[in-house]
Write a protein that holds these residues in place. Structure first.
Motif, mmCIF file in Angstrom:
data_model
loop_
_atom_site.group_PDB
_atom_site.id
_atom_site.type_symbol
_atom_site.label_atom_id
_atom_site.label_comp_id
_atom_site.label_asym_id
_atom_site.label_seq_id
_atom_site.Cartn_x
_atom_site.Cartn_y
_atom_site.Cartn_z
ATOM 1 N N SER A 38 -9.761 0.347 2.508
ATOM 2 C CA SER A 38 -8.987 -0.759 3.054
ATOM 3 C C SER A 38 -7.557 -0.724 2.544
ATOM 4 O O SER A 38 -6.605 -0.922 3.297
ATOM 5 C CB SER A 38 -9.652 -2.087 2.675
ATOM 6 O OG SER A 38 -8.834 -3.168 3.071
ATOM 7 N N GLN A 39 -7.404 -0.468 1.246
ATOM 8 C CA GLN A 39 -6.073 -0.431 0.658
ATOM 9 C C GLN A 39 -5.256 0.704 1.249
ATOM 10 O O GLN A 39 -4.078 0.543 1.570
ATOM 11 C CB GLN A 39 -6.163 -0.259 -0.857
ATOM 12 C CG GLN A 39 -4.807 -0.325 -1.540
ATOM 13 C CD GLN A 39 -4.915 -0.087 -3.022
ATOM 14 O OE1 GLN A 39 -5.536 0.874 -3.455
ATOM 15 N NE2 GLN A 39 -4.320 -0.943 -3.804
ATOM 16 N N SER A 40 -5.885 1.878 1.436
ATOM 17 C CA SER A 40 -5.154 3.007 1.986
ATOM 18 C C SER A 40 -4.740 2.735 3.420
ATOM 19 O O SER A 40 -3.666 3.141 3.861
ATOM 20 C CB SER A 40 -5.995 4.277 1.894
ATOM 21 O OG SER A 40 -7.103 4.207 2.758
ATOM 22 N N GLN A 81 -3.989 -0.147 4.679
ATOM 23 C CA GLN A 81 -2.889 -1.092 4.672
ATOM 24 C C GLN A 81 -1.555 -0.397 4.473
ATOM 25 O O GLN A 81 -0.515 -0.924 4.875
ATOM 26 C CB GLN A 81 -3.079 -2.113 3.541
ATOM 27 C CG GLN A 81 -4.256 -3.059 3.747
ATOM 28 C CD GLN A 81 -4.457 -3.934 2.532
ATOM 29 O OE1 GLN A 81 -3.508 -4.226 1.806
ATOM 30 N NE2 GLN A 81 -5.685 -4.351 2.297
ATOM 31 N N SER A 82 -1.556 0.761 3.839
ATOM 32 C CA SER A 82 -0.304 1.424 3.491
ATOM 33 C C SER A 82 -0.236 2.824 4.076
ATOM 34 O O SER A 82 0.334 3.726 3.476
ATOM 35 C CB SER A 82 -0.159 1.480 1.973
ATOM 36 O OG SER A 82 -1.292 2.113 1.393
ATOM 37 N N ASN A 83 -0.823 3.004 5.256
ATOM 38 C CA ASN A 83 -0.867 4.322 5.876
ATOM 39 C C ASN A 83 0.532 4.894 6.078
ATOM 40 O O ASN A 83 1.451 4.207 6.514
ATOM 41 C CB ASN A 83 -1.559 4.256 7.238
ATOM 42 C CG ASN A 83 -3.035 4.541 7.121
ATOM 43 O OD1 ASN A 83 -3.557 4.729 6.035
ATOM 44 N ND2 ASN A 83 -3.718 4.567 8.263
ATOM 45 N N SER A 91 3.927 0.647 -2.065
ATOM 46 C CA SER A 91 2.527 0.237 -2.129
ATOM 47 C C SER A 91 2.405 -1.146 -1.482
ATOM 48 O O SER A 91 3.410 -1.846 -1.315
ATOM 49 C CB SER A 91 2.046 0.201 -3.576
ATOM 50 O OG SER A 91 2.682 -0.861 -4.284
ATOM 51 N N PRO A 92 1.198 -1.575 -1.095
ATOM 52 C CA PRO A 92 1.046 -2.871 -0.428
ATOM 53 C C PRO A 92 1.620 -4.047 -1.214
ATOM 54 O O PRO A 92 2.192 -4.970 -0.624
ATOM 55 C CB PRO A 92 -0.478 -2.999 -0.277
ATOM 56 C CG PRO A 92 -0.957 -1.596 -0.199
ATOM 57 C CD PRO A 92 -0.078 -0.819 -1.136
ATOM 58 N N SER A 93 1.492 -4.020 -2.542
ATOM 59 C CA SER A 93 2.001 -5.128 -3.362
ATOM 60 C C SER A 93 3.505 -5.070 -3.550
ATOM 61 O O SER A 93 4.130 -6.055 -3.951
ATOM 62 C CB SER A 93 1.331 -5.110 -4.742
ATOM 63 O OG SER A 93 1.747 -3.961 -5.470
ATOM 64 N N ALA A 95 -1.065 7.701 1.559
ATOM 65 C CA ALA A 95 -1.016 6.294 1.166
ATOM 66 C C ALA A 95 -0.474 6.154 -0.242
ATOM 67 O O ALA A 95 -0.783 6.962 -1.118
ATOM 68 C CB ALA A 95 -2.411 5.668 1.257
ATOM 69 N N HIS A 131 -0.830 3.710 -3.233
ATOM 70 C CA HIS A 131 -1.734 2.657 -3.682
ATOM 71 C C HIS A 131 -1.071 1.736 -4.705
ATOM 72 O O HIS A 131 -0.126 2.125 -5.397
ATOM 73 C CB HIS A 131 -2.990 3.261 -4.306
ATOM 74 C CG HIS A 131 -3.997 3.720 -3.304
ATOM 75 N ND1 HIS A 131 -5.338 3.835 -3.589
ATOM 76 C CD2 HIS A 131 -3.869 4.086 -1.999
ATOM 77 C CE1 HIS A 131 -6.000 4.256 -2.527
ATOM 78 N NE2 HIS A 131 -5.118 4.425 -1.551
ATOM 79 N N ASP A 132 -1.623 0.548 -4.820
ATOM 80 C CA ASP A 132 -1.140 -0.411 -5.812
ATOM 81 C C ASP A 132 -1.428 0.027 -7.245
ATOM 82 O O ASP A 132 -0.861 -0.513 -8.189
ATOM 83 C CB ASP A 132 -1.777 -1.788 -5.577
ATOM 84 C CG ASP A 132 -1.103 -2.540 -4.443
ATOM 85 O OD1 ASP A 132 0.083 -2.265 -4.176
ATOM 86 O OD2 ASP A 132 -1.765 -3.396 -3.827
#
Length: 366
Positions: free
Chosen positions: A19-21, A23-25, A43-45, A120, A122-123
């Protein structure tokens, strides 16, 4: 019931990772330029970025923790290559490669056995390339430079190298080696990896094979064996884990491994403190190679050290005292070439500890 809970936990863990990956494809064909805005992938954050960062008069490719007053670089690609000139590009190509287009040259960032389909940031601070089935084909966490982040590890026979300076992320003067015998040991980079040349060790039980230094999810540094059993906890008690508190373990420019806590402010500020240090401040002169050839190390207050020259010597480079000292007289003035009646003075250096073997003759292998 325990088995069901374990399987559910594993499912949730991998679901969260995918899911995290997603979000930041970063899709194939995506390109960054040194002179574009932005010239990085977030990263998403928004805490970590991967892309171009300033280095000297040019740029390097890496990962950094974003914050004020300055960003903190945690990983560098092509570390010992010259800084990239303005105008080059970082491309995630349509055939799944991550590379730098450097005018007339192509520099590969990620060596992979198969082509990537998506990338991706990641956070966690890990930048990853995924295959067609979302399997990881390459990740920055697998190739640490001078820093470990939470959930990252330094595997058997892997090495962290300090940076040259706070502004130059090339490999520096010290190395931290996760030895095959289970000991985590620090050396000067150019020294032989023998006990007498080391200046710090985890003092783990000898001959324990397959040991890794792991930055666990609870934000502590452990030495664990190949089965995941903890051999030694280096950094002590439990640390708070939340979305605004981040940690990193860096093998610093001065050859000391330190654990840092970063508190993220709502205004983008980054408040950083040292939680643990492998070598105490008052013992930093114990780092072999802290000062260069023909010089010696002296404590300069509680936080600093000074490199000094003995009488009859001057700094080899006055702007870099840690690069050692040289004689301040020429060979023409050597005592063996002048009259036997010349006078010379012998000086005493008080409270000074000298290495037992300043020089050593090495016998080449036949």
């Amino acid at each position: 019931m325990a088995t069901v809970f374990f399987l559910i936990s594993i499912y949730l863990f991998f679901s969260a990772e995918i899911s995290q990956s997603l979000q930041s494809n970063i899709t194939k064909g995506s390109t960054l330029f040194t002179n574009s805005t932005p010239n990085f992938w977030l990263s998403p954050s928004g805490h970590f970025a991967f892309g171009f960062y300033p280095s000297g008069n040019g740029f390097k490719v890496g990962t950094w923790l974003i914050g004020r007053p300055r960003n903190t670089v945690v990983w560098t690609a092509l570390r010992d290559e010259p800084a990239l000139l303005p105008g080059v590009s970082l491309v995630f190509t349509t055939d799944g490669r991550l590379l730098v287009l450097n005018f007339t040259a192509v520099q590969l960032i990620a060596q992979t056995n198969q082509k990537a389909q998506v990338a991706a940031m990641h956070d966690s601070g890990n930048f990853l390339l995924y295959g067609s089935n979302m399997e990881v084909v390459w990740a920055t966490f697998r190739f640490p430079t001078n820093t470990l982040l939470v959930t990252q590890e330094l595997g058997p026979d892997k090495i962290l190298y300090s940076s040259k300076s706070d502004t130059d992320d090339s490999a520096g003067d010290f190395k931290l080696w996760m030895q095959g015998d289970g000991n985590l040991v620090a050396y000067q980079s150019k020294s032989l990896q023998l006990v007498k040349y080391s200046y710090w060790s985890s003092l783990s039980k000898s001959n324990t094979r397959g040991v890794s230094l792991t930055f666990a999810a609870d934000s502590r540094l452990y030495l664990v064996n190949s089965t995941g059993f903890s051999i030694r906890n280096l950094t002590g008690g439990t640390l708070p884990v939340n979305k605004t508190t981040l940690y990193r373990a860096t093998f610093d420019v001065d050859g000391v491994l330190r654990l840092y806590q970063h508190q993220m402010g709502t205004d983008g500020s980054l408040n950083s403190i040292v939680l643990w240090s492998a070598i105490n401040r008052e013992d930093r002169c114990s780092v072999k190679g802290a000062c260069g050839l023909n010089s010696y190390c002296d404590r300069n207050g509680a936080d600093n050290i000074a490199c000094l020259c003995p009488p009859g010597f001057d700094f080899a480079d006055p702007n870099q005292p840690n690069k050692g000292c040289k004689l301040n007289s020429s060979v023409d003035n050597d005592c063996f070439l002048r009259g036997a009646n010349d006078d010379y003075m012998i000086s005493t250096l008080e409270n000074t500890i000298w290495e037992r073997d300043e020089y050593e003759v090495l016998t080449p292998c036949e």
